[in-house]
Design an enzyme around this catalytic site. Structure first.
Site, PDB file in Angstrom:
ATOM      1  N   LYS A   1      40.241  47.556  44.586  1.00 22.02           N
ATOM      2  CA  LYS A   1      39.711  48.023  43.299  1.00 22.02           C
ATOM      3  C   LYS A   1      40.872  48.546  42.491  1.00 22.02           C
ATOM      4  CE  LYS A   1      35.553  48.486  41.504  1.00 22.02           C
ATOM      5  NZ  LYS A   1      34.430  47.638  41.948  1.00 22.02           N
TER       6      LYS A   1
HETATM    7  N1  GLU Z   1      33.450  44.430  39.928  1.00 22.41           N
HETATM    8  C1  GLU Z   1      32.508  43.624  40.626  1.00 22.41           C
HETATM    9  C2  GLU Z   1      32.043  44.335  41.876  1.00 22.41           C
HETATM   10  O1  GLU Z   1      32.119  45.520  41.983  1.00 22.41           O
HETATM   11  C3  GLU Z   1      33.032  42.224  40.877  1.00 22.41           C
HETATM   12  C4  GLU Z   1      34.253  42.137  41.743  1.00 22.41           C
HETATM   13  C5  GLU Z   1      34.834  40.742  41.823  1.00 22.41           C
HETATM   14  O2  GLU Z   1      34.231  39.817  41.312  1.00 22.41           O
HETATM   15  O3  GLU Z   1      35.908  40.637  42.405  1.00 22.41           O
HETATM   16  O4  GLU Z   1      31.507  43.728  42.776  1.00 22.41           O
END
Ligand code: GLU
Length: 413
Positions: free
Chosen positions: A103
């Site tokens: 993240k």
């Molecule tokens: N931000 C989204 C999540 O929390 C998508 C993450 C992604 O597609 O890598 O799942």
């Protein structure tokens, strides 16, 4: 107040106990593999220079490249990013994608910034991360307050450094530069597939089933759209300004128009305006938190009157809220399953980017549904096996898969 970090760590410790995880694996998974903090300058429109702080945390690369979104928000901090990175490891494992978890975030207020400032911030942040991201290492995507345009700037900045275009470095890109059909709506749509499975299990007819959605952004909007298409009655929706309620159901097109033209769902023409807190009290078959973390506190949980909760947001329920809802016998479908549609279509996008071969929307949607329905079943089976709830079931499935990868790969050197 509990932070998302405490929530996620507490959940991990509980599941580690449940699956009797070896001590060294507990220690390994409590900490991310790698954390990057960058402080960087951005030229603002008024001629001044601001220093921003950004993060990227790679929790695990055991099952494949790290994967996860980037958020822009004034409250972003290292602990929160760590927690969300760990959740991504479990999320990719629940749906069995060949990824780990990551993240990122930048502490900033994008609502107060111009497009030019956002572009310069994004490009400099992407440059700072360019050594640690890449299609085979770590693949960012949109999250809170980031979108396709921001992914396009990251892709471009990274590609400039390489000297050639690298579409696979991010997902959630615009369609015309290598994005995937169906990615934009994937999280909301996937959440509706999961909701339908939960309704089936509880014998709830989706026709006229009442749904309440907290949040009307990237996830909430398609969710309202697809739930309505399934025949559900969306009786209340909220955004940061408050909520709108109508027991006869709200119309998606009208909600969308109101939000775009007036800036908030509270200006919806035929409904009762309610306080943000009151949204949690509306009686419904399914409640969907689709905004920020820790929305479902103990107090709100006590007031909630729903049979199912599909966690479209990441970490929306505090441990106390969770306990209250489990006592009330509410079926909580946890974030790592309920919102995994987004990362699943991100995976499809990455595959398409690498192969330079693109799929139709039907193909994307049918593969998405298949993966989510399978994961729903596997989570239910795991929960049954360990005689626990779905959150612990999903975590057990994910932690066991990740632990197995470490046991097999062993420790280097
Ligand atoms: N931000 C989204 C999540 O929390 C998508 C993450 C992604 O597609 O890598 O799942």
């Amino acid at each position: 107040m509990t932070s998302v970090y405490e929530t996620v760590l507490e959940q991990f410790r509980e599941v580690a106990e449940l699956v009797q995880l070896e001590e060294y694996l507990r220690k390994r998974f409590e900490k991310p593999e790698r954390e990057i903090i960058v402080n960087f300058p951005v030229k603002m429109d008024d001629g001044s220079v601001e220093i921003f702080t950004g993060y990227r945390v790679q929790h695990s690369t055991l099952r494949g490249p790290a994967k996860g979104g980037i958020r822009y928000h004034p409250s972003v901090n290292l602990e929160e990013v760590e927690a969300l990175a760990m959740l991504m490891t479990w999320k990719t494992a629940v749906v069995n994608l060949p990824y780990g978890g990551a993240k990122g975030g930048v502490r900033c207020d994008p609502k107060e910034m111009s497009r030019g400032e956002l572009e310069r911030l994004t490009r400099r942040y992407a440059y700072e991360l360019s050594q640690v991201i890449g299609p085979e290492k770590d693949i960012p995507a949109p999250d809170v307050n980031t979108n396709e345009q921001i992914m396009a700037w990251i892709m471009d900045t990274y590609s400039m450094g390489k000297g050639y275009t690298v579409p696979g470095v991010v997902t959630g890109k615009p369609l015309s530069i290598g994005g995937s059909r169906g990615r934009r709506e994937a999280t909301g749509r996937g959440c509706v597939y999961i909701m339908m499975e939960a309704f089936k299990e509880l014998g709830i007819n989706p026709r006229n089933a009442r749904v309440v959605v907290q949040g009307f952004g990237k996830v909430g909007r398609p969710l309202v759209k697809y739930a309505s298409l399934k025949g559900c009655k969306v009786v209340a929706v909220s955004d940061s300004k408050g909520g709108i309620y109508n027991p006869e159901g709200l119309n998606f097109e009208k909600l969308q128009k109101t939000k775009i033209e007036k800036g908030s769902v509270i200006y919806y023409p035929d409904g009762k305006v309610i306080q943000h807190d009151e949204v949690f009290e509306v009686e419904c078959e399914c409640f969907v938190p689709a905004a920020l973390g820790n929305a479902i506190t103990e107090k709100r949980a006590e007031e909630m009157r729903c049979r199912v909760i599909c966690e479209a947001a990441n970490g929306p329920t505090t441990p106390e809220g969770d306990r209250v809802l489990n006592e009330k016998d509410v079926l909580i479908i946890p974030d790592i399953l309920a919102n995994a549609g987004g990362v699943t279509v991100s995976y499809f996008e990455w595959v398409q980017s690498i192969q330079e071969y693109f799929w139709s929307e039907e193909e994307v949607v049918s593969k998405l549904r298949e993966i989510l329905v399978d994961a729903y079943r596997e989570v239910a089976e795991t929960a049954r096996k360990y005689e626990t709830n779905r959150r612990m079931g999903a975590l057990a499935l994910a932690v066991n898969r990740t632990a197995e990868a470490l046991r097999l790969r062993g420790i280097y050197p």
